[in-house]
Enzyme design. Structure first.
Site, PDB file in Angstrom:
ATOM      1  CG  HIS A   1     -55.435 -38.101 -12.490  1.00  0.00           C
ATOM      2  ND1 HIS A   1     -56.578 -38.813 -12.199  1.00  0.00           N
ATOM      3  CD2 HIS A   1     -54.534 -38.453 -11.528  1.00  0.00           C
ATOM      4  CE1 HIS A   1     -56.389 -39.538 -11.114  1.00  0.00           C
ATOM      5  NE2 HIS A   1     -55.151 -39.347 -10.694  1.00  0.00           N
ATOM      6  CB  ALA A   2     -59.202 -33.824 -15.999  1.00  0.00           C
TER       7      ALA A   2
END
Length: 506
Positions: free
Chosen positions: A145-146
């Site tokens: 998700h980063a």
């Protein structure tokens, strides 16, 4: 190298052994439209030709020692495509339950931070999934998700697919790919020292903007005094809001988008997103009743909102904010629940606009990385989630996808079901994705919280059925005229079949 934003760094910081912070999409393909047999080698060749279409594919993390500053993205000098590609088969009998079990196990494992943060699985053996055509295969794309949010995940989807069965000519990159030189520990600490020199000035600038935001928000508060939207930590306690385990459970279902659009007409002004929230609320109500844990107060969902503008399209990372929405789980009658959800989303959107949707993304960069990392570890180890009311009960994220068919190696993409991360105190994420007339709902939890996840998916189907039946029993109100779109001097850079930016995403 490019430094992560504060929000992107936050997804790294939140990651623990029990809470890997990746998102995923499971795509199903029908080979009937393909002119050549499907093979793993052909998929590998296709991905190799497309690596330059998305920076996420070859960029790895470079983390600063002791979390003294935000990490960096660097072009990986040791990039190895074969590490990221996996070829697997669903165990016999190859039915939906076998697929769900295998995908849940894959999603339980964190990504390797020493490599680019993605994995790509080609899945065969789907012989007994009754709603799939014979010979179908699937792909599972798992990305941290980063690196991406819901909207930028559409860019990954377009990079890996075509608009016609014949495919497209992939133009080679204009510049030869050159990996970065990974800096030494000493060089990283020097960068950090230089960054900290200017940090106080950025903090002053951010404080001035924060003061302006607070003043503007307070000026708008009177209109919400009698009927305020939910505030953080006001959600009721439920079995969903406890410390999580490391074993993920995942499941999902496919629905007709036209059915959802017809239902929304039963309540004037309701949106597709309102109907989806109402369906999820109905399933949550049934699941909590099954466990004798339905609270009197309505549950509160966090709904991500995209703040990605035209200039930021095609960039990696996260450009999201969000709003808290009361989803009316205290109302049994489905159309009354839909009307309440419509009212609540309008109220929450109004508050979000008053505060400014970019507030979250703007101020996460001022949180020291070391402090955030320590706080996340202590929160998990001390099981703090048991000691307070939930920040919110669940996440419901809605990503609009393309409404035209897409293809891989000539095989048509028939559906995609999403997955998102959970964390201590928030053990349920519901991911909605619309594509080519379908609407999928993916459910993510952990075995400790939702061992009966299949029942919850059945409750989603029953919730939609009862809402559809109730909608058919009332005369449909005429559609309000569409609002005039604001004129813009900027020309759209959307590709054919690509949807324009939307307000509510997941």
């Amino acid at each position: 190298m490019q430094q992560l934003s504060g929000l992107d760094q936050g997804f790294l910081t939140l990651e623990t052994a029990n809470s890997p912070m990746h998102i995923a999409g499971l795509c199903f393909y029908d080979p009937a439209t393909a002119s050549q047999p499907f093979s793993f080698d052909l998929i590998r060749q296709g991905i190799e030709k497309r690596l330059h279409l998305a920076r996420t594919f070859r960029q790895r993390l470079v983390e600063v020692p002791l979390h003294l500053d935000r990490a960096y993205w660097a072009e990986d000098p040791e990039f190895d495509l074969d590490y990221h590609l996996r070829h697997v088969a669903v165990p016999s009998p190859g039915d939906w339950k076998s697929l769900v079990t295998m995908v849940s196990r894959i999603l339980s494992h964190p990504l390797d931070r020493t490599r680019p943060l993605w994995e790509f699985y080609v899945i065969e053996g789907l012989d007994k999934v009754d709603w799939l055509p014979p010979g179908s295969f699937a792909t599972l794309v798992k990305i941290h998700h980063a690196a991406i949010d819901g909207v930028s995940s559409n860019d990954i989807l377009f990079a890996l697919t075509d608009l016609t069965p014949e495919g497209r000519n992939i133009e080679p990159p204009r510049k030869r790919w050159v990996p970065d030189r990974i800096p030494s520990t000493r060089q990283l600490l020097l960068r950090t020292a230089l960054t900290n020199v200017v940090a106080p000035f950025k903090l002053i600038e951010g404080g001035a903007r924060l003061a302006s935001t607070v003043i503007g928000t307070v000026a708008r508060l009177p209109q919400y005094r009698e009927d305020p939207p939910p505030a953080p930590f006001q959600a009721p306690k439920t079995p969903l809001n406890v410390p999580i385990s490391a074993q993920r459970v995942w499941d999902g279902a496919i629905f007709s988008l036209d059915t959802v659009k017809r239902i929304r007409k039963a309540v004037p002004g309701a949106t597709v997103n309102d109907v989806v929230l109402t369906v999820c609320a109905g399933a949550l109500r049934r699941w909590l009743e099954k466990h004798q844990a339905l609270p009197d107060k309505p549950l509160v969902a966090f709904a991500p909102i995209s703040v990605r503008n035209e200039a930021e399209k095609g960039t990696q990372g996260n450009q999201v904010s969000g709003m808290l929405v009361s989803i009316a789980t205290d109302i049994a009658e489905p159309l009354q629940r839909l009307a309440a959800v419509k009212h609540n989303t309008e109220k929450s959107k109004g508050m979000t606009h008053a505060i400014g949707a970019r507030t979250l993304t703007d101020y996460t960069r001022f949180v020291p990385s070391a402090t955030a990392a320590l706080a996340a570890r202590l929160y998990t180890r001390m099981k703090v989630a048991d000691a307070h009311n939930p920040l919110f009960n669940c996440v419901i994220t809605n990503v609009p996808g393309p409404q035209i068919p897409l293809y891989t190696l000539g095989s048509q993409l028939t559906a995609q079901i999403g997955y998102g991360p959970i964390f201590d105190g928030m053990g349920l994420l519901i991911a909605i994705f619309s594509y080519n007339g379908t609407l999928s709902i993916g459910v993510s939890s952990c075995r400790r919280i939702m061992p009966d996840i299949g029942d919850f998916v059945d409750f989603l189907r029953r919730s939609l059925d009862e809402l559809e039946a109730a909608a058919k029993a009332v005369p449909l109100a005429p559609e309000p005229p569409p609002a005039a779109a604001p004129k813009s001097k900027a020309k759209s850079r959307a590709r054919p079949g690509e949807i324009p930016p939307v307000e509510t995403v997941a």
